[in-house]
Design an enzyme around this catalytic site. Sequence first.
Site, PDB file in Angstrom:
ATOM      1  N   HIS A 228     110.920  14.682  24.398  1.00 45.99           N
ATOM      2  CA  HIS A 228     110.363  13.389  23.973  1.00 45.99           C
ATOM      3  C   HIS A 228     111.399  12.253  23.965  1.00 45.99           C
ATOM      4  O   HIS A 228     111.087  11.120  23.593  1.00 45.99           O
ATOM      5  CB  HIS A 228     109.765  13.566  22.558  1.00 45.99           C
ATOM      6  CG  HIS A 228     108.748  12.545  22.176  1.00 45.99           C
ATOM      7  ND1 HIS A 228     108.916  11.692  21.115  1.00 45.99           N
ATOM      8  CD2 HIS A 228     107.545  12.234  22.719  1.00 45.99           C
ATOM      9  CE1 HIS A 228     107.861  10.908  21.015  1.00 45.99           C
ATOM     10  NE2 HIS A 228     107.012  11.203  21.971  1.00 45.99           N
TER      11      HIS A 228
ATOM     12  N   LYS B  30     113.716   9.210  25.270  1.00 42.99           N
ATOM     13  CA  LYS B  30     113.494   8.113  26.220  1.00 42.99           C
ATOM     14  C   LYS B  30     114.814   7.363  26.316  1.00 42.99           C
ATOM     15  O   LYS B  30     114.954   6.286  25.757  1.00 42.99           O
ATOM     16  CB  LYS B  30     112.425   7.138  25.718  1.00 42.99           C
ATOM     17  CG  LYS B  30     111.123   7.737  25.217  1.00 42.99           C
ATOM     18  CD  LYS B  30     111.017   7.669  23.721  1.00 42.99           C
ATOM     19  CE  LYS B  30     109.654   8.087  23.183  1.00 42.99           C
ATOM     20  NZ  LYS B  30     108.883   9.034  23.887  1.00 42.99           N
TER      21      LYS B  30
ATOM     22  N   ASP C 174     126.539   4.529  34.129  1.00 39.37           N
ATOM     23  CA  ASP C 174     127.987   4.627  34.387  1.00 39.37           C
ATOM     24  C   ASP C 174     128.756   5.245  33.221  1.00 39.37           C
ATOM     25  O   ASP C 174     129.924   4.889  32.996  1.00 39.37           O
ATOM     26  CB  ASP C 174     128.572   3.244  34.734  1.00 39.37           C
ATOM     27  CG  ASP C 174     128.118   2.778  36.119  1.00 39.37           C
ATOM     28  OD1 ASP C 174     127.638   3.620  36.912  1.00 39.37           O
ATOM     29  OD2 ASP C 174     128.223   1.571  36.383  1.00 39.37           O
TER      30      ASP C 174
END
EC number: 3.1.4.-
Lengths: 223, 223
Positions: B156, B158, B163
């Site tokens: 779940h 996100k 870099d």
Amino acid sequence: MGPVRWQVVAVAAVGLALTLEVLPSVLRWLRAGRRRRRPRRQVLFFPSQVTCTEALLQAPGVAPSGSGCPCSLPHGESSLSQLLRALLAARASLELCLFAFSSPQLGRAVELLHQRGVRVRVITDCDYMALNGSQIGLLRKAGIQVRHDQDLGYMHHKFAVVDKKVLITGSLNWTTQAIQNNRENVLITEDEEYVRLFLEEFERIWEEFDPTKYSFFPQKRRH
Amino acid sequence: MGPVRWQVVAVAAVGLALTLEVLPSVLRWLRAGRRRRRPRRQVLFFPSQVTCTEALLQAPGVAPSGSGCPCSLPHGESSLSQLLRALLAARASLELCLFAFSSPQLGRAVELLHQRGVRVRVITDCDYMALNGSQIGLLRKAGIQVRHDQDLGYMHHKFAVVDKKVLITGSLNWTTQAIQNNRENVLITEDEEYVRLFLEEFERIWEEFDPTKYSFFPQKRRH
């Protein structure tokens, strides 16, 4: 005064001037150093180990059972216990902006804070208010103010602000399913800028979700 | 030396000593001030205004249309355009750990980075891989490595790491529904500690979701 004496006086004057010039900066720097060390910066990752949270969630006046709790769960720290601790540290205010809220432990923590006189305000998504196991109804019964959207879009935030100073935010919905089974993250930060931006977002939504503006009270809106 | 001269010398010595004592601190403080201003600390709130993102998402070699795009959408900045910019800044690597990923603009941005030689790795939730509109299939076809869970719990998270230096994380699933309709937040931070903790989480999950460990290849597991 002879020429040597003038040089000494000049050096003394420059030395003093420089010292007086930089001292406030140095003091600010030292203070800033202390401030910079203090701000909390933490990430809790989930799923959380299932641990006993009874000792944390004792009602006021009940003797703490501490490690004496006879249940068979582990009694150490977990991501959930640390999240509970961060919330239970509230002394004055707690803003909650939560898509889904059904975890009984987190619900109990918020109820305890309300009982202790902490000003709790809750914003949630209308679709998840009355779901099976939702804590929202219990919190309303306890006298906590709750506001919700009435949009098609979701009120999908999952953040809390403790005493206007600590921001708790991430991917975690406050449900037992998410706490025990999902890969989730929760950031805890005292960074003043982040706290301010999320408090402003809370106040914007709180104002917008004022019940007098709900369109399913059309009679009210016409007056 | 007369008594007055001795006093002047003493003051000069103290002044010089203090100056020499505090100068390094002052220099450090000034440098720290410059360092402290630089790290990015930003929050994007959603829903995002719908704006034209064509100029941002031009393939290499195509003359930029810029504000010359003839479409009827507004051409200013929005939360989505700022999220795209943060991603498109990648020069070497991009880690993506996303529950749901169906936004065509964000998919296009990731594909462009891959074409430019940025090393892209994607972790996602198995339930959302092949959903209608999912970008995951397109990214795999383009040659981007994707790994996914096979648990009952959801992957779940996100978040994205650009870099190995910039963390992008929040409540936002990368779907047009969420971008255009939901209340969501996305933090962008260069805080080294947060970046490190999320990179470690990414590597943990990347390792755990190694396809050779998938249990729906039972023959492979036995060898």
